[in-house]
Design a protein around this motif. Structure first.
Motif, PDB file in Angstrom:
ATOM      1  N   ASP A 199      -9.584 -12.562  -3.973  1.00 10.73           N
ATOM      2  CA  ASP A 199      -9.993 -11.910  -5.152  1.00 10.73           C
ATOM      3  C   ASP A 199     -10.373 -10.595  -5.411  1.00 10.73           C
ATOM      4  OD1 ASP A 199     -10.320 -15.132  -6.115  1.00 10.73           O
ATOM      5  OD2 ASP A 199     -11.995 -15.048  -4.669  1.00 10.73           O
ATOM      6  N   ILE A 200     -10.718 -10.059  -4.350  1.00 10.96           N
ATOM      7  CA  ILE A 200     -11.047  -8.456  -4.182  1.00 10.96           C
ATOM      8  C   ILE A 200     -10.287  -8.002  -2.775  1.00 10.96           C
ATOM      9  CG2 ILE A 200     -12.991  -7.038  -3.883  1.00 10.96           C
ATOM     10  CD1 ILE A 200     -13.047  -8.181  -6.665  1.00 10.96           C
ATOM     11  N   ARG A 201      -9.767  -6.749  -3.086  1.00 15.24           N
ATOM     12  CA  ARG A 201      -9.383  -6.210  -1.840  1.00 15.24           C
ATOM     13  C   ARG A 201      -9.992  -4.620  -1.757  1.00 15.24           C
ATOM     14  NH1 ARG A 201      -6.401  -9.512  -4.255  1.00 15.24           N
ATOM     15  NH2 ARG A 201      -6.577  -8.154  -6.074  1.00 15.24           N
ATOM     16  N   ILE A 202     -10.467  -4.691  -0.720  1.00 18.26           N
ATOM     17  CA  ILE A 202     -11.164  -3.201  -0.041  1.00 18.26           C
ATOM     18  C   ILE A 202     -10.217  -2.736   1.126  1.00 18.26           C
ATOM     19  CG2 ILE A 202     -13.114  -2.052   0.501  1.00 18.26           C
ATOM     20  CD1 ILE A 202     -14.855  -4.397  -0.743  1.00 18.26           C
ATOM     21  N   ALA A 203      -9.704  -1.768   1.064  1.00 14.86           N
ATOM     22  CA  ALA A 203      -8.890  -1.153   2.035  1.00 14.86           C
ATOM     23  C   ALA A 203      -9.243   0.213   2.600  1.00 14.86           C
ATOM     24  CB  ALA A 203      -7.278  -1.135   1.611  1.00 14.86           C
ATOM     25  N   ALA A 204      -9.042   0.394   3.959  1.00 13.29           N
ATOM     26  CA  ALA A 204      -9.205   1.693   4.688  1.00 13.29           C
ATOM     27  C   ALA A 204      -7.871   2.636   4.146  1.00 13.29           C
ATOM     28  CB  ALA A 204      -8.825   1.527   6.300  1.00 13.29           C
ATOM     29  N   GLU A 205      -8.167   3.767   3.874  1.00 12.82           N
ATOM     30  CA  GLU A 205      -7.285   5.010   3.685  1.00 12.82           C
ATOM     31  C   GLU A 205      -6.062   4.756   4.362  1.00 12.82           C
ATOM     32  OE1 GLU A 205     -10.144   8.322   2.057  1.00 12.82           O
ATOM     33  OE2 GLU A 205      -9.274   8.258   4.110  1.00 12.82           O
ATOM     34  N   ASP A 206      -5.980   4.374   5.722  1.00 16.29           N
ATOM     35  CA  ASP A 206      -4.842   4.342   6.458  1.00 16.29           C
ATOM     36  C   ASP A 206      -4.308   2.798   6.572  1.00 16.29           C
ATOM     37  OD1 ASP A 206      -6.966   3.253   7.850  1.00 16.29           O
ATOM     38  OD2 ASP A 206      -6.482   4.498   9.748  1.00 16.29           O
ATOM     39  N   ALA A 207      -4.620   1.964   5.859  1.00 13.93           N
ATOM     40  CA  ALA A 207      -4.124   0.597   5.607  1.00 13.93           C
ATOM     41  C   ALA A 207      -2.817   0.738   5.381  1.00 13.93           C
ATOM     42  CB  ALA A 207      -4.921  -0.197   4.905  1.00 13.93           C
ATOM     43  N   ALA A 210       9.005  -5.438  -3.814  1.00 10.97           N
ATOM     44  CA  ALA A 210       9.558  -6.575  -3.187  1.00 10.97           C
ATOM     45  C   ALA A 210      11.055  -6.413  -2.801  1.00 10.97           C
ATOM     46  CB  ALA A 210       9.514  -7.650  -4.127  1.00 10.97           C
ATOM     47  N   PHE A 211      11.917  -5.671  -3.838  1.00 13.00           N
ATOM     48  CA  PHE A 211      13.194  -5.732  -3.752  1.00 13.00           C
ATOM     49  C   PHE A 211      13.500  -4.515  -2.398  1.00 13.00           C
ATOM     50  CE2 PHE A 211      14.640  -5.674  -8.371  1.00 13.00           C
ATOM     51  CZ  PHE A 211      14.337  -7.037  -8.468  1.00 13.00           C
ATOM     52  N   THR A 212      12.578  -3.592  -2.259  1.00 14.46           N
ATOM     53  CA  THR A 212      12.954  -2.424  -0.979  1.00 14.46           C
ATOM     54  C   THR A 212      12.202  -2.833   0.425  1.00 14.46           C
ATOM     55  OG1 THR A 212      10.983  -1.166  -1.659  1.00 14.46           O
ATOM     56  CG2 THR A 212      12.907  -0.637  -3.017  1.00 14.46           C
ATOM     57  N   GLY A 213      10.995  -3.568   0.094  1.00 17.86           N
ATOM     58  CA  GLY A 213      10.044  -3.804   1.359  1.00 17.86           C
ATOM     59  C   GLY A 213       9.632  -2.478   1.599  1.00 17.86           C
ATOM     60  N   ASP A 214       9.335  -1.572   0.957  1.00 20.20           N
ATOM     61  CA  ASP A 214       8.998  -0.381   1.349  1.00 20.20           C
ATOM     62  C   ASP A 214       7.139  -0.475   1.543  1.00 20.20           C
ATOM     63  OD1 ASP A 214      11.319   1.239   0.873  1.00 20.20           O
ATOM     64  OD2 ASP A 214      10.496   2.064  -1.084  1.00 20.20           O
ATOM     65  N   ILE A 215       6.961   0.465   2.432  1.00 26.48           N
ATOM     66  CA  ILE A 215       5.388   0.664   3.006  1.00 26.48           C
ATOM     67  C   ILE A 215       4.687   1.652   2.027  1.00 26.48           C
ATOM     68  CG2 ILE A 215       3.910   0.878   5.194  1.00 26.48           C
ATOM     69  CD1 ILE A 215       6.264   0.028   6.496  1.00 26.48           C
ATOM     70  N   ILE A 216       3.567   1.303   1.725  1.00 30.14           N
ATOM     71  CA  ILE A 216       2.605   2.165   0.925  1.00 30.14           C
ATOM     72  C   ILE A 216       1.334   2.167   1.721  1.00 30.14           C
ATOM     73  CG2 ILE A 216       3.442   2.001  -1.327  1.00 30.14           C
ATOM     74  CD1 ILE A 216       1.379  -0.068  -2.256  1.00 30.14           C
ATOM     75  N   ASP A 217       0.470   3.173   1.758  1.00 28.18           N
ATOM     76  CA  ASP A 217      -0.601   3.303   2.185  1.00 28.18           C
ATOM     77  C   ASP A 217      -1.702   2.955   1.260  1.00 28.18           C
ATOM     78  OD1 ASP A 217      -1.205   5.412   0.540  1.00 28.18           O
ATOM     79  OD2 ASP A 217      -0.757   7.089   2.150  1.00 28.18           O
ATOM     80  N   GLY A 218      -3.013   2.956   1.766  1.00 27.24           N
ATOM     81  CA  GLY A 218      -4.220   2.505   0.891  1.00 27.24           C
ATOM     82  C   GLY A 218      -4.453   3.653  -0.399  1.00 27.24           C
ATOM     83  N   VAL A 219      -4.275   4.578  -0.170  1.00 22.26           N
ATOM     84  CA  VAL A 219      -4.436   5.277  -1.399  1.00 22.26           C
ATOM     85  C   VAL A 219      -3.579   5.153  -2.390  1.00 22.26           C
ATOM     86  CG1 VAL A 219      -4.291   7.877  -2.119  1.00 22.26           C
ATOM     87  CG2 VAL A 219      -5.339   7.556   0.107  1.00 22.26           C
ATOM     88  N   PRO A 245      -2.362  -2.611   8.866  1.00 19.43           N
ATOM     89  CA  PRO A 245      -1.123  -2.923   8.275  1.00 19.43           C
ATOM     90  C   PRO A 245      -1.329  -4.367   7.783  1.00 19.43           C
ATOM     91  CG  PRO A 245      -0.568  -1.839  10.357  1.00 19.43           C
ATOM     92  CD  PRO A 245      -1.942  -1.806  10.207  1.00 19.43           C
ATOM     93  N   ALA A 246      -0.917  -4.672   6.558  1.00 17.78           N
ATOM     94  CA  ALA A 246      -0.847  -6.082   6.033  1.00 17.78           C
ATOM     95  C   ALA A 246       0.523  -6.100   5.468  1.00 17.78           C
ATOM     96  CB  ALA A 246      -1.782  -6.286   4.555  1.00 17.78           C
ATOM     97  N   ILE A 247       1.464  -6.911   6.142  1.00 13.71           N
ATOM     98  CA  ILE A 247       2.867  -6.900   6.189  1.00 13.71           C
ATOM     99  C   ILE A 247       3.304  -8.308   5.963  1.00 13.71           C
ATOM    100  CG2 ILE A 247       5.121  -6.211   7.244  1.00 13.71           C
ATOM    101  CD1 ILE A 247       3.155  -3.910   6.720  1.00 13.71           C
ATOM    102  N   GLY A 248       4.326  -8.517   4.942  1.00  6.42           N
ATOM    103  CA  GLY A 248       4.851  -9.682   4.865  1.00  6.42           C
ATOM    104  C   GLY A 248       3.937 -10.811   4.506  1.00  6.42           C
ATOM    105  N   ALA A 249       3.807 -11.722   5.274  1.00  4.77           N
ATOM    106  CA  ALA A 249       2.656 -12.705   5.063  1.00  4.77           C
ATOM    107  C   ALA A 249       1.432 -12.391   5.033  1.00  4.77           C
ATOM    108  CB  ALA A 249       3.058 -14.005   6.318  1.00  4.77           C
ATOM    109  N   ALA A 290      -4.900  -3.846  13.087  1.00  2.00           N
ATOM    110  CA  ALA A 290      -4.087  -4.624  11.946  1.00  2.00           C
ATOM    111  C   ALA A 290      -4.836  -5.677  11.346  1.00  2.00           C
ATOM    112  CB  ALA A 290      -2.652  -5.058  12.530  1.00  2.00           C
ATOM    113  N   PHE A 291      -4.607  -5.631   9.865  1.00  2.00           N
ATOM    114  CA  PHE A 291      -4.981  -6.929   9.325  1.00  2.00           C
ATOM    115  C   PHE A 291      -4.093  -8.009   9.528  1.00  2.00           C
ATOM    116  CE2 PHE A 291      -4.828  -9.565   5.478  1.00  2.00           C
ATOM    117  CZ  PHE A 291      -6.153  -9.623   4.985  1.00  2.00           C
ATOM    118  N   CYS A 292      -2.940  -7.995   9.300  1.00  2.00           N
ATOM    119  CA  CYS A 292      -2.034  -9.250   9.649  1.00  2.00           C
ATOM    120  C   CYS A 292      -0.569  -8.533   9.512  1.00  2.00           C
ATOM    121  CB  CYS A 292      -2.032 -10.266   8.886  1.00  2.00           C
ATOM    122  SG  CYS A 292      -0.526 -11.573   9.179  1.00  2.00           S
ATOM    123  N   SER A 293       0.032  -8.611  10.536  1.00  2.00           N
ATOM    124  CA  SER A 293       1.487  -7.875  10.670  1.00  2.00           C
ATOM    125  C   SER A 293       2.621  -9.101  10.147  1.00  2.00           C
ATOM    126  CB  SER A 293       1.745  -7.453  12.192  1.00  2.00           C
ATOM    127  OG  SER A 293       1.853  -8.390  13.077  1.00  2.00           O
ATOM    128  N   GLY A 294       2.312  -9.845   9.712  1.00  2.00           N
ATOM    129  CA  GLY A 294       3.391 -10.726   9.242  1.00  2.00           C
ATOM    130  C   GLY A 294       3.457 -12.127   9.808  1.00  2.00           C
TER     131      GLY A 294
END
Length: 263
Positions: A123-131, A165-174, A110-114, A60-64
């Protein structure tokens, strides 16, 4: 300061700050927040550091926000929430934004909430496909309190920001790359190498100029052209006196690659 909840690693001109509570999926506690802020301040004051990477240990990156602490928040007074909780968590965001060097989020899971808001502040975000990314706050009856409502619409537009922000839906890196949330998405086994290469590229750059550019872009959001041109004149007058600027002009005249020292 000895760190307990993070790892501070300096290699050449790049510092990597790793949130290191993998058994709790790097949930953000008060103690971890204080350590991240302290680490960013250390990197800011170290003239040898020219780029910073923030990532998470394990999957995990940070789960909140750390949930046991989050549960206590509901019994606090508004003043206590502001002074005891958000003074720390928002302090992390301010430290990222105010650091006069580039900060890269290397999103390994996962980078969730906080955790999502920490990612957005970089400044820059590089993510894994399964983030995975989510402004999860609304699902527990709260709202993004660490800059998410400020940064998210700048990156993806108001409509998509509202949706996330209204839904809290989760999206992947792609999907995050498709909507402009991240700069680059790569297979998970290439994330560390890709981040390292990009961080080193920035660290070889004109650090003081990059810091001024960072400040100028941040200031330009919500500003006006006149104010931005005024700042640009000031910033250029500072940059032009640096060793890197002298080297840059000299290298251009000599038709070679400049060797910047970050001075």
């Amino acid at each position: 300061m000895e760190f307990q909840d993070i790892v501070y690693k300096k290699e050449d001109s790049v510092v990597t700050i790793t949130m290191n509570k993998p058994n709790r999926r790097n949930a953000l506690s008060i103690d971890m927040g204080k350590e991240i802020k302290s680490a960013l301040e250390r990197a800011s004051q170290d003239n040898e550091v020219r780029a910073v990477v923030i990532t998470g240990a394990g999957s995990a990156f940070c789960s909140g926000i750390d949930l046991p602490q989050g549960e206590k928040i509901v019994d606090m007074t508004p003043v206590e929430v502001r002074e005891e909780i958000y003074a720390v968590f928002q302090g992390v965001i301010r430290a990222i934004v105010e650091l006069p060097k580039p900060v890269i989020a290397s999103v390994n899971g996962p980078a969730i909430g906080a955790g999502f808001d920490v990612c957005l502040a970089c400044d820059i975000r590089i993510a894994a496909e399964d983030a995975r990314f989510s402004e999860f706050f609304v699902r527990i009856g709260t709202l993004p309190g660490m800059g998410g409502m400020f940064f998210l619409p700048q990156l993806v537009g108001i409509g998509k920001a509202n949706e996330l922000a209204f839904t809290g839906d989760i999206i992947d890196g792609v999907e995050a790359e498709r909507i402009g949330l991240v700069n680059k998405v790569v297979p998970s086994d290439q994330l560390e190498k890709t981040t390292e290469e990009f961080a080193n590229k920035l660290a070889r750059g004109a650090t003081k100029a990059i810091g001024m550019i960072k400040m100028g872009i941040r200031r330009g959001i919500g500003s006006n052209l006149s104010s931005e041109l005024e700042f640009a004149s000031f910033a250029q007058s500072v940059c032009i006196k640096t060793e890197d600027a002298r080297e840059g002009f000299k290298a251009a005249l000599e038709k070679r690659r400049p060797e910047f020292k970050g001075k």
